[in-house]
Design an enzyme around this catalytic site. Sequence first.
Site, PDB file in Angstrom:
ATOM      1  N   VAL A  72     -67.091  55.427  67.239  1.00 27.38           N
ATOM      2  CA  VAL A  72     -66.640  56.693  66.823  1.00 27.38           C
ATOM      3  C   VAL A  72     -66.595  57.088  65.261  1.00 27.38           C
ATOM      4  CG1 VAL A  72     -65.154  58.578  67.182  1.00 27.38           C
ATOM      5  CG2 VAL A  72     -65.489  56.701  69.136  1.00 27.38           C
ATOM      6  N   ASP A 116     -74.051  63.797  71.484  1.00 29.18           N
ATOM      7  CA  ASP A 116     -73.463  62.763  70.827  1.00 29.18           C
ATOM      8  C   ASP A 116     -72.002  62.777  70.247  1.00 29.18           C
ATOM      9  OD1 ASP A 116     -73.969  60.047  68.897  1.00 29.18           O
ATOM     10  OD2 ASP A 116     -73.019  61.536  67.485  1.00 29.18           O
ATOM     11  N   GLU A 158     -83.217  63.012  63.696  1.00 31.37           N
ATOM     12  CA  GLU A 158     -84.192  62.119  64.198  1.00 31.37           C
ATOM     13  C   GLU A 158     -85.431  62.855  64.642  1.00 31.37           C
ATOM     14  OE1 GLU A 158     -83.043  58.906  66.878  1.00 31.37           O
ATOM     15  OE2 GLU A 158     -80.845  59.255  66.593  1.00 31.37           O
ATOM     16  N   ILE A 164     -65.067  55.419  59.541  1.00 30.41           N
ATOM     17  CA  ILE A 164     -63.509  55.849  59.502  1.00 30.41           C
ATOM     18  C   ILE A 164     -62.775  55.073  60.593  1.00 30.41           C
ATOM     19  CG2 ILE A 164     -62.090  57.919  59.800  1.00 30.41           C
ATOM     20  CD1 ILE A 164     -64.467  59.831  59.615  1.00 30.41           C
ATOM     21  N   GLY A 214     -84.304  62.369  56.914  1.00 26.47           N
ATOM     22  CA  GLY A 214     -83.693  61.386  57.579  1.00 26.47           C
ATOM     23  C   GLY A 214     -82.274  61.563  58.280  1.00 26.47           C
ATOM     24  N   GLY A 233     -68.392  56.456  62.815  1.00 22.25           N
ATOM     25  CA  GLY A 233     -68.917  55.366  61.804  1.00 22.25           C
ATOM     26  C   GLY A 233     -67.861  54.609  60.989  1.00 22.25           C
ATOM     27  N   GLU A 258     -64.947  50.209  67.266  1.00 20.14           N
ATOM     28  CA  GLU A 258     -64.539  51.212  66.175  1.00 20.14           C
ATOM     29  C   GLU A 258     -65.815  51.989  65.689  1.00 20.14           C
ATOM     30  OE1 GLU A 258     -62.599  53.143  64.352  1.00 20.14           O
ATOM     31  OE2 GLU A 258     -61.107  51.753  64.424  1.00 20.14           O
ATOM     32  N   LYS A 313     -68.487  60.595  71.695  1.00 20.06           N
ATOM     33  CA  LYS A 313     -67.482  60.029  70.960  1.00 20.06           C
ATOM     34  C   LYS A 313     -66.281  60.759  71.222  1.00 20.06           C
ATOM     35  CE  LYS A 313     -70.722  59.872  67.061  1.00 20.06           C
ATOM     36  NZ  LYS A 313     -71.412  60.546  66.059  1.00 20.06           N
ATOM     37  N   ALA A 368     -81.064  38.863  67.437  1.00 14.35           N
ATOM     38  CA  ALA A 368     -82.258  38.935  68.695  1.00 14.35           C
ATOM     39  C   ALA A 368     -82.758  40.341  68.126  1.00 14.35           C
ATOM     40  CB  ALA A 368     -81.867  39.159  69.928  1.00 14.35           C
TER      41      ALA A 368
END
Lengths: 435, 435
Positions: free
Chosen positions: A132, A201, A190, A136, A187, A134, A129, A205, A43
């Site tokens: 938190v 953020d 943001e 790791i 990049g 990415g 997983e 986490k 989707a």
Amino acid sequence: MNSVKVGLLGMGVVGSGTWTVLERNAKEIARRAGSTIEITKIAALNVEHAKSLVNNKAIITKDAYEIIKDPDIDIVVELIGGDGVALDLVMAAIDNGKHVVTANKALLAKHGNKVFAKASEHGVMVAFEAAVAGGIPIVKSIREGLTANRIEFAAGIINGTTNFILSEMRSTGLPFKEVLKQAQELGYAEADPTFDIEGVDAAHKLTLLASLAFGIPIQFEKAYIEGISNLSSDDIIHAEKLGYRIKLLAITKRREDGIELRVHPSLIPSGCLLSNVEGAMNAVLVKGDAVGPTLYYGQGAGGEPTASAVVADLVDITRLHTADPENRVPHLAFQPESLCNIPILPIEMVSTSYYLRMRVKDRPGVLADISKILSDLNISIGSMIQQCSDKDSEADIIFITHDSIEKNINISIKKIESLEFMCSKITRIRIEDIS
Amino acid sequence: MNSVKVGLLGMGVVGSGTWTVLERNAKEIARRAGSTIEITKIAALNVEHAKSLVNNKAIITKDAYEIIKDPDIDIVVELIGGDGVALDLVMAAIDNGKHVVTANKALLAKHGNKVFAKASEHGVMVAFEAAVAGGIPIVKSIREGLTANRIEFAAGIINGTTNFILSEMRSTGLPFKEVLKQAQELGYAEADPTFDIEGVDAAHKLTLLASLAFGIPIQFEKAYIEGISNLSSDDIIHAEKLGYRIKLLAITKRREDGIELRVHPSLIPSGCLLSNVEGAMNAVLVKGDAVGPTLYYGQGAGGEPTASAVVADLVDITRLHTADPENRVPHLAFQPESLCNIPILPIEMVSTSYYLRMRVKDRPGVLADISKILSDLNISIGSMIQQCSDKDSEADIIFITHDSIEKNINISIKKIESLEFMCSKITRIRIEDIS
């Protein structure tokens, strides 16, 4: 070979990364999982973009509920983000008996207790997983790798944007605003960077890490959060001279009277591994009473690194979905009925050492007055530097305190700032001597 | 609450660490596992010593088979070491339908294929987190955390004794033999240190990591092994000046034509995280195609750190022993029928860069002759340092080559050493530019 059918919600950076990794490594993954893992429906808001990435255009839909209601789909992967529509979809997927994999830290930090309770009720797994740090495998390491331990603390660099900005500020000497602009162009940040640079953020986490480490319900609203937007290059340079680097550290620590849960800039010793985590990389230091200090390092964001975690969760669910629900690894590491309500301590009760920088008029008695205020509040000074400022009649003073209670530090700052010879506000940065 | 019954074979450092951790953290562990984990019998060579550690003296026995035959015992923990009696006991335990947890890398590196085959036949698990890098959950991270990835390489500092010695040699400037003696006095090296200092222990662990990373059978006999006993302090100092540190690195790398499997001293860039792993600490860098580089750090030896891994395995088995054997995590990360026989490359086929140090007579033409030999063998020079030696008429030369095939390096060394102006053998150390 068995095949597990997956529906993908969201085809942004992580969604398309997940698609790519599952395609490219299909054989390698099946050799491990003993089943093939197949995305049978996607989707996407931007249907045309999604169609450009996938050979079989028929699997793309605009309607996420088509996936959630599909009786052939075993696992729903939510990669939409935020806690609006994503929350409704996750709850509906669980209601429909789907297992869920999500990278959505905001959703779990704010609604995780509700989500996991519903999942337990329906006997399905919600794996996160990817939420938190990415790629790791930190959730798995704490939840399964360190089960022997009474965890003492977890401290991490778990926001790549801010770590990139701080690394650049240190290496170029440029001010925050300029480096942020660069990070946006590259990049790494943001267009609206608030969540990253203000520490929200990282706090999302951290809240999840604290639950995994200590077996407490998720309590994002009790986290102390302070970002990096007020940091000056001066402090980064002073820190360097004193043998420290400044990092946005997310820390959760068990004390006798409760748990510390805080995100803020910290001075950490230049020699330690965490201080050498540079650029957009992430790392988490976890100390257990048996294992001692352990550290986990890798890319905390990006399409394929995050997809690595998403797919690891898919393989785990593939293996475990035939197992007794009560024998599966509990969502928050501890059995739901064993979660404890250990109090989260307010920031005023945190005890650590502090870097205090101030500008004063250069005349006799200044140091005596400041020292008296500190000592009256039981704050002892580890070291002090006084140096000329750019104005002849003024001097910059930096104090490094020994461990002190934050409440006392706050009182001392107020008192010192009211002294008549002060030429600036006091810059206060916490110091963590972790290793 | 359910209770899982464990029999412990061996009450040395790790055995007593396991006992202590299970006792001290019993509540915390049960909150996670949903069962209590109880050591109900201990076999020890030194019964009196074991009795001094345990309140209930009745659970101590001299006869390990009493544990293996005990129908009440679910899991046997083998902490004897070596591949003599330990192998017989592990095989007998499996025959009796017991799950096994072991910290024994020598046993698994040499007999693992046989052990895992028998375990699969009997539907039991053999868990070995403690066999590689002590308390670091590296087996779990590779086997379950990185399942999405085609692993490119794993490179680690996985022997604490040698890392301690190298760290000390660097910081004190003392020669190998003297530091080894200190390490023995401090308990970091054994009375007979051969297995550690000659790289055999690291190779045992590396062999297991290679199987987990690439899905190949365990092939310890094909590993290239070179220890640190011939390293001189001079090379450590030269390396430092060139921007490197020397570490005993265990490396396994996937190439198109096969897999490299090698343990030897390596120069690694001073700035990278691995080179900052000091003292007896361990770390493993694993690179996957999706996740990129990841690093895992912690204590690689010692009673409680190793016990941390043993107990994590006990919790895993507690959770999984009611699951379908075919849905459990495979012993070597890949389904047994999916293991591939990718060839292990002989060391002569390894390609890396090299540090070559030699002493020559200080006269014209020397550099030209050496350079010609290297260039004829297609070895290109990255950098070169020439400096006066302690003898007036002689000079020390160090070459850093670009990536070259080891076979060619060996030929070049032979040819150069036969030149008439050479005053020494050539010291050759491999360089790994990993990150």
